[in-house]
Enzyme design. Structure first.
Site, short mmCIF file in Angstrom:
data_model
loop_
_atom_site.label_atom_id
_atom_site.label_comp_id
_atom_site.label_asym_id
_atom_site.label_seq_id
_atom_site.Cartn_x
_atom_site.Cartn_y
_atom_site.Cartn_z
N ASP A 186 -3.66 3.11 2.33
CA ASP A 186 -4.66 2.23 1.75
C ASP A 186 -5.59 3.02 0.81
OD1 ASP A 186 -5.79 -0.58 2.15
OD2 ASP A 186 -7.60 0.66 2.44
N GLU A 196 -1.09 2.61 -2.07
CA GLU A 196 -1.70 1.35 -2.48
C GLU A 196 -2.88 1.65 -3.38
OE1 GLU A 196 -4.57 -2.20 -1.73
OE2 GLU A 196 -4.87 -0.12 -1.12
#
Lengths: 651, 651
Positions: B370, B399
């Site tokens: 993330d 990401e």
């Protein structure tokens, strides 16, 4: 903090970038960090050896690309790098503005700002320190938040903070890139090649006969007079007329077969005169505004003193004979090449260096180097650096007509200018593609083109069959597409187009015989050459090569381009009919706003060859060029500034 | 001898090139020397640490460019470089042939050849040495010159000489370039994102509830099941539905607000089950051919045990509070970020590494990371190298939806796959331009795209307003333009298009609440997804991303491309109507000879979604696509080999 793709660079910094004195360097780097923090960056540059860096703030453009510019003002090599750091206060200001706009509470943030200001005060002195301390106190005070916010985001505080950054954690780019700076002639020169033995119109010409050419060449606007080798010519296997394997009685031989009983690379051919005569020519030329360039051809006739004194510098065949030069099936029996990798190579290299040094001491500062691609790159890198150390104003033109990567490498290792493929680029597509490659790709950082439409070795088909119009077009293109150009002079002025059958070589080439040029003939290009060289001199737009912008035309025989000076004050436009046989006409797209012309206005184009003037009224303008009259327009474009009265265009 | 521009490389070798097991590396280098000598070159490659280089001969193409290929067969990093030398014998043969053709005497040259052969014999052993000695003797003999010439230029002798080169003066490229080799799934994968808490159709789902999804997902053809963070969720400042600043009673909070009294990054949310339950899910999934990917989000809820145990790992404001995450004016009060540059950073970094190691030991081999762009590049380079050393089969999906250079840098420092801008590239021009950038530029050497048409964070406008056709098109494009792709699954299957007003965010986002998906609805895309994943599996052309070739269409709403397997045996063609509102039709240019189809022939295209078949008869073929029926063709292209009977085409 990442700093990468620092440019301009050549092979990641292995070779220097090239500039001339007065040219600028547009430095670009990709600079970024993780996260969303604001960044500050400076360009650091200095002449190599200077103790301190000169700093220039860098500006971000798109895609994390930062740039700054500096100018090379001295004839001295330069170096540059980049330093960057997180600008915590700018980051803070950005966040504070967004929060304030979203009506969020920023009381705690103002304390942070106060801390930034007092830290900056500690790095500042005098009035700046006082101002920063004062700001810190006010930011931390109990004044209304709005007042403190206004101070915190003020330009005044931003400027103060920017002037006293915290560079303790700054990142310096790993690379320090070098720039070789040459004198301006490296970038802007007009060459004229003349065999001194043909300087007389009767017998064998001499250095003294060249004197008479100087005022004429100066008036025509040339500033380099390049002489093919001036050394004694060998007798063994001397070539006859048209490269005949045996010389006839009185044949002078090829000047590239260097060396005889009269001496080698540091002697002059007695038929041309004495060393003192040569020095006098150099001095007289200089007075006329012309530099003498000599030819450095590192090869020997079998009669060269080196062959006897240093047999170990040459390759031998199994039968004990010295190997002569060849490019099978071509044979150069009058020439023996050096073996640059011989056991005694150090001695050989030193001797060859001493040849450059000898002529530099005689006042020569420009060397046209013959066939450098058949000698080791390492030799050139070494010898050019050595000679430039003693004579920083020396220039080197590489006569390498070979594969692109080899030509590029020679430029990288030190040659100041290079012969190019221009000689064979004739069509609109070829010219656009090639000039774009030379001026818009990284090649431009190290490879300075010198455009030659002909040489004593090369009479291209286009000139053989295109008549006088072809000679005019190819001359004007060379002189206006490249800030450096040259012609093999007398043959060009007189549009000599007689070639050996199905070859691109001159019939009765001057390489093997004395010519008697009658230069004051009807049909000579001298007047056009004079006008074009004058246009070059008078228009700064033509003083460098990178600013060529091609224009759209709806006829593939019409090539059109503009060139603008760096300051955009001067603009030249060339429209050429590449078809030497037929009149061609068509529409040239001249996007006025893009060219800095107020769009509804007409603009004046003034042909500096014909002296015709046209008022062009649109973004597309009609041109017709008849090669039997004049196949090219060389326009100076007049643009007037916007004036108050221009407002009525908007009504 | 110059060897330069060795490639593929990333930042001149600072970072490794990426490959998957079984992929080949096309090595290219510019190799040249001064002069006209012939060159020989070999590629040297090996798994890093292997004692010996494996050698492959290189082949020259145009412009002094040489190439060779090798295949990465092991899950192990590789390295490669290049060596080159002057091939004096090949140079000799070339010259001898030209002289012979020009009927020049080559008697002395044959002695040179004899010397070459006997020198090579000294480098050879056994039969080769005998053959070379024999050749040397015959070349130096008094046999007729023609006989000796024939031997000297024979292929047989050339091959023998080539096999025993004189590499004493060979040049080895300074650079040794590295290749990171991943397992095949790095290159070819289909991801399905599922919130395990929504795995049940009633209350709060659990790991056990996920079991029921496995056979369905496997049947649909997915091989990675990605779970958003599975850890305990904080209670302080927990977000409510639709990102409300205060959670309502029973609101489960955002799974990215990691850590509570139940533990942190090495614990699981008790509402989902136990660690053992998770391990069971991993095992069951693996049996079904599916790998579980977990989310690594290095940030904490204020209730995370780290906050209490290691307050020094977090940034503090002047008022003593810990700074929560923000991207002004957005606030993430339920999350506090780590301070990666805190004084104790080594301890922090080691702890974060131990998070990866913990889950790897639990059987997880794929990590979706993330927001990696808000943490230091240096951290990622270190931690991924460390974890890969222990678990070479681990994969990392970055990401990062941020600026291109930052995304590229993350890929360079070690991420195996990357989210992309595909999510917002809708038009034909955008898609062609972006896919070309990803697959034809140097970016492809380190950046492996993973195309996601949606994520829990992003519901693009195109999907909001384009209806079911938009979902179909964007799915098929993702799955056939990129060998790695993924969908935020249930919302995609069901074509959920309700967004927050004027935002690209889901209304009632699953990030803040439990959803109860009824997946067996009319209109679900499950069947189409199944067919497309089957086409991916069955067609090797879809197993990598570099082979996309766009086709011309005369309608800008029609996007068409072909993809061919490396061996050219398999070809897939996609034609998509990018207009989800109207039927569009037009002509697709399918240059048959270029595509390997015998031009006069028709060829069969078989739609693997609709099962329709068409016989296409020309280099231009007509297509009509009605979005209310099916907006895309996914063709397998059948080409038959040329047969003897095809000769009648030439009569």
């Amino acid at each position: 903090m990442i700093i990468e793709r620092l440019r301009p660079n050549v092979n990641s910094g292995r070779y220097p970038v090239k500039r001339a004195v007065g040219q600028s360097v547009d430095v670009i780097a990709d600079i970024f960090a993780d996260g969303h923090d604001k960044i500050a960056a400076v360009l650091l540059c200095r002449p190599v050896g200077a103790p301190d860096w000169f700093e220039t703030g860098m500006t971000p453009s798109v895609n994390d690309r930062w740039h700054a510019r500096f100018v090379c003002t001295e004839l001295h090599d330069y170096e540059f790098t980049v330093e960057a750091w997180i600008d915590h206060f700018a980051t803070w200001q950005d966040g504070a503005r967004k929060k304030h706009d979203a009506e969020q509470d920023i009381a705690v943030e103002l304390q942070v700002a106060a801390r930034f200001a007092s830290q900056a005060a500690a790095r500042a002195t005098g009035a700046a320190a006082d101002a920063l301390n004062d700001a810190a106190r006010r930011l931390a005070s109990s004044s209304p938040a709005d007042e403190r916010y206004a101070l915190a985001v003020s330009d005044e505080l931003a400027n103060l903070m920017r002037a006293h950054p915290d560079r303790g954690l700054a990142t310096r780019c790993e690379q320090v890139l070098r720039i070789t700076v040459d004198r301006p002639k490296a970038l802007f020169s007009a060459w004229y090649e003349l065999f001194p033995r043909s300087a007389d119109t009767g017998g064998h010409g001499t250095f003294k006969d060249c004197h008479a050419h100087l005022p004429r060449l100066a008036a025509m606007g040339f500033d380099v007079l390049y002489l093919p080798p001036i050394h004694p010519i060998g007798e063994t296997n001397r070539k006859g007329k048209n490269n005949a394997p045996r010389a006839g009685y009185g044949d002078p031989g090829s000047p590239w077969a260097i060396g005889s009983k009269h001496g080698g690379h540091k002697a002059v051919n007695p038929d041309l005169g004495t060393l003192r005569d040569f020095e006098e020519l150099v001095a007289r030329a200089r007075k006329a505004g012309i530099e003498i360039a000599i030819d450095i051809a590192f090869q020997c006739s079998p009669d060269h003193p080196y062959v006897k004194d240093h047999p170990e510098w040459f390759l031998r065949l199994p039968d004990g004979t010295i190997k002569f030069a060849e490019n099978p099936p071509k044979k150069y029996e009058d020439i023996v090449p050096f073996d640059f990798e011989c056991e005694n190579w150090r001695e050989l290299w030193e001797e060859l260096k001493s040849v450059f040094m000898f002529w530099a001491r005689k006042g020569v500062r420009i060397f046209r180097v013959d066939n450098p691609h058949t000698k080791p790159f390492g030799f050139w890198e070494w010898v050019i650096a050595e000679v430039r150390r003693a004579f920083p104003d020396t220039l080197y033109l590489a006569e390498a007509f070979t594969r692109p990567k080899v030509m590029h490498r020679l430029a990288k290792v030190g040659f100041s200018q290079s012969y190019t493929y221009y000689t064979w680029r004739n069509t609109k597509h070829e010219l656009k593609q090639y000039v774009t490659e030379l001026t818009r790709s990284d090649i431009r950082e190290f490879f300075r083109p010198n455009f030659w439409p002909n040489t004593p070795d090369i009479l291209p088909e286009y000139l053989q069959y295109g008549g006088r119009a072809a000679f005019i077009v190819r001359f004007v293109l060379a002189a206006t597409l490249s800030s450096n150009y040259g012609i093999y002079g007398p043959a060009y002025e007189l549009c000599v187009n007689a070639a050996l059958p199905e070859r691109e070589e001159y019939l009765d080439s001057e390489k093997y015989q004395v010519q008697s040029w009658r230069l004051d003939q009807r049909g000579s290009l001298a007047e056009i050459i004079t006008l074009v060289n004058r246009a070059r001199r008078d228009n700064p737009a033509l003083h460098n090569t990178w600013n060529v912008e091609f224009l759209q035309t709806d006829n593939d025989y019409l090539l059109a381009y503009v060139r603008r000076s760096d300051d955009n004050a001067n603009m030249v436009m060339v429209v050429a009919n590449l078809d030497p046989h037929h009149a061609q006409s068509g529409w040239i797209t001249t996007p006025r706003e893009h060219l800095g012309i107020h769009a509804p206005q007409s603009f004046l184009v003034h042909d500096l060859i014909s002296d015709d003037k046209f008022v062009w009224q649109s973004d597309r303008n009609y041109v017709a060029l008849d090669p039997s009259k004049m196949p090219v327009h060389l326009f100076r474009v007049s643009r007037r500034l916007r004036r108050e009265t221009d407002f009525d265009y908007y009504l």
